[in-house]
Design an enzyme around this catalytic site. Structure first.
Site, PDB file in Angstrom:
ATOM      1  N   HIS A  53      -7.990  -6.366  -5.087  1.00 34.35           N
ATOM      2  CA  HIS A  53      -7.623  -5.406  -4.623  1.00 34.35           C
ATOM      3  C   HIS A  53      -7.977  -4.495  -5.939  1.00 34.35           C
ATOM      4  CE1 HIS A  53      -6.272  -1.710  -2.206  1.00 34.35           C
ATOM      5  NE2 HIS A  53      -5.901  -1.275  -3.229  1.00 34.35           N
ATOM      6  N   LYS A  74       0.916  -3.722   1.381  1.00 30.96           N
ATOM      7  CA  LYS A  74      -0.464  -4.142   2.155  1.00 30.96           C
ATOM      8  C   LYS A  74      -0.972  -5.471   1.928  1.00 30.96           C
ATOM      9  CE  LYS A  74      -1.986   0.027   0.599  1.00 30.96           C
ATOM     10  NZ  LYS A  74      -2.676   0.800   0.354  1.00 30.96           N
TER      11      LYS A  74
END
Ligand code: URA
Ligand code: CA
Length: 442
Positions: A81, A186
């Site tokens: 990410h 997340k």
């Protein structure tokens, strides 16, 4: 529990208890507390901070505010990410390369946010591509192909969804505990066990200084250690777009160019993609050393195995994989014009946020939440920081919807570039590696 007393405690700089933090995340997920109270607490956190224990609690509480996936795969699920960049197409390069080396890349990506691009928007530039998949199909593609890239589903980390939208409009985005918990909640909910974080630093990043980027990286590595997940963070430069292409279809084209071997492997985009991918192979257990991991990835690049994986992934997600052989199948903008250099000299610096904003205003990103993206538009930077330029030479090729948009964008781009008479250095790419052992300058 009285929500007002939670706001009161954080306003006075007190540590919140586990129970108070759970109430906060649950209230955000359920909508049981009005926006103004959530916003007041967000601002109190932005101003008074959270310690490592509170930040870890908030991350877990947000992750557990919705469904927690536990995918059954034959390998460790890995994810990567980035905190947000411009011209950063590393995902579309490293996911297939890591898959070609045996990794299981379970990639949940975002859409563009502000001036930064999002992988999900880029993927939608590929004809037919589906970025919303039922969970079992997503997991089965990861198992069979080795990688799949989808958007964040509504069931995962609903507390983050609400808080993120509030932060965007209450000037509370730039808070280390809030960013760290948002990103990792997340990842935890999606079932990733090994997570490589690319924390950007510089004029195009959320964190503009190396010091702040290291603090954010450390906060996320600490949360991972507390939660039993393997988190590695790389602080990397965002002084200028990472690749030369900015815009959705243009960035897909650049990723294909890299995987097809049409771009030298030491160009910044390819170099950073391979470096991050190598940490994913370490996290997934496919390699023992960073050097071994890099060699595996470069082999997958040179042999064409990475491009083959990208085709397989596009096909499995409903897209037309022939784009990998014929990039003209991607949407193309009608107006393609150069931006001439205003003077002789060297490109010294870019306001990378302004460059990202210029692409956004052309239609490559959204100004309002409900806007639709124009996948074809954007630009290709023909020069990087440190390059010599000659007056009148093309420094940036615009791909615009109209001549008017091209003219406006040319002005914005020129305003974002600084030239100098004297030779200057290239922009730095890698700054630090942050893991459970500490901070390692690169
Ligand atoms: N990306 C996220 O998902 N959350 C943040 O808070 C910042 C970047
Ligand atoms: Ca910034």
């Amino acid at each position: 529990m009285d929500f007002l007393s939670i706001i009161e405690d954080k306003k006075l700089g007190r540590e919140l208890s586990r129970e108070q933090i759970r109430v906060f995340a649950q209230a955000a997920a359920e909508g049981s507390v009005p926006d103004y109270q959530l916003s007041a607490l967000l601002m109190a956190i932005r101003l008074n901070g959270m310690n490592a224990v509170e930040t870890a609690e908030l991350t877990l509480a947000m992750a557990e505010s919705g469904a927690m996936l536990a995918p059954e795969l034959s390998g460790i699920p890995v994810d990567k990410h980035s905190t947000g960049g411009v011209g950063d197409t590393t995902t579309l390069i490293l996911a297939p390369l890591v898959a070609a080396c045996g990794g299981k890349v379970l990639k949940m990506s975002g859409r563009g946010l502000g001036h930064t691009g999002g992988t999900v928007d880029k993927m939608e530039a590929i004809p037919g591509m589906r970025v919303t998949l039922p969970e079992d199909e997503f997991v089965s593609i990861v198992e069979q192909v080795g990688c799949a890239v989808v958007g964040q589903s509504a069931e995962l980390a609903p507390a983050d969804k609400r808080l993120y939208a509030l932060r965007d409009v209450t000037a509370t985005v730039d808070s280390i505990p809030l960013i760290a918990s948002s990103v990792l909640s997340k990842k935890f909910a999606s079932g990733a066990k090994a997570i490589v974080l690319d924390v950007k630093t510089g004029s195009g990043a959320l964190m503009n200084t190396e010091e702040d980027s290291i603090r954010l990286a450390k906060a996320m590595v600490d949360i991972g250690a507390n939660a039993g997940r393997f988190v590695t963070a790389v602080v990397s430069g965002m002084q200028e777009p990472l690749g030369s292409h900015v815009g959705n279809a243009l960035e897909v084209k650049e990723a294909i160019d890299v995987l097809a071997g049409r771009v030298p492997e030491d160009t910044p985009l390819c170099f950073v993609a391979v470096y991050l991918g190598a940490h994913m192979l370490l996290g997934g257990g496919q390699a023992k050393t960073l050097e071994e991991a890099r060699e595996m990835l470069l082999h997958a690049l040179h042999s064409g195995a990475g491009l083959k994986k990208l085709k397989e992934m596009i096909h499995a997600q409903g897209g037309d994989e022939r784009v990998c052989d014929d990039i003209h199948m991607l949407p193309e903008a009608p107006v393609v014009v150069p931006v001439p250099a205003p003077c002789d000299g060297f490109l010294k610096a870019t306001d990378c946020t302004a460059l990202g904003r210029a692409a956004q205003l052309m239609g490559a990103g959204r100004i309002r939440k409900e806007d639709t993206i124009d996948p074809a538009v954007g630009f290709v930077m023909e020069k990087r920081i440190g390059d010599r330029v000659q007056k009148g030479e093309n420094i940036c090729t615009l791909h615009a919807r109209t001549a008017e948009s091209a003219a406006e964008t040319a002005q914005r781009i020129l305003a974002a570039l600084t030239f100098t008479d004297t030779p200057c250095e290239k922009a730095r790419l890698l700054y630090d590696l942050v893991d459970v052992q500490g901070v390692h300058p690169l």
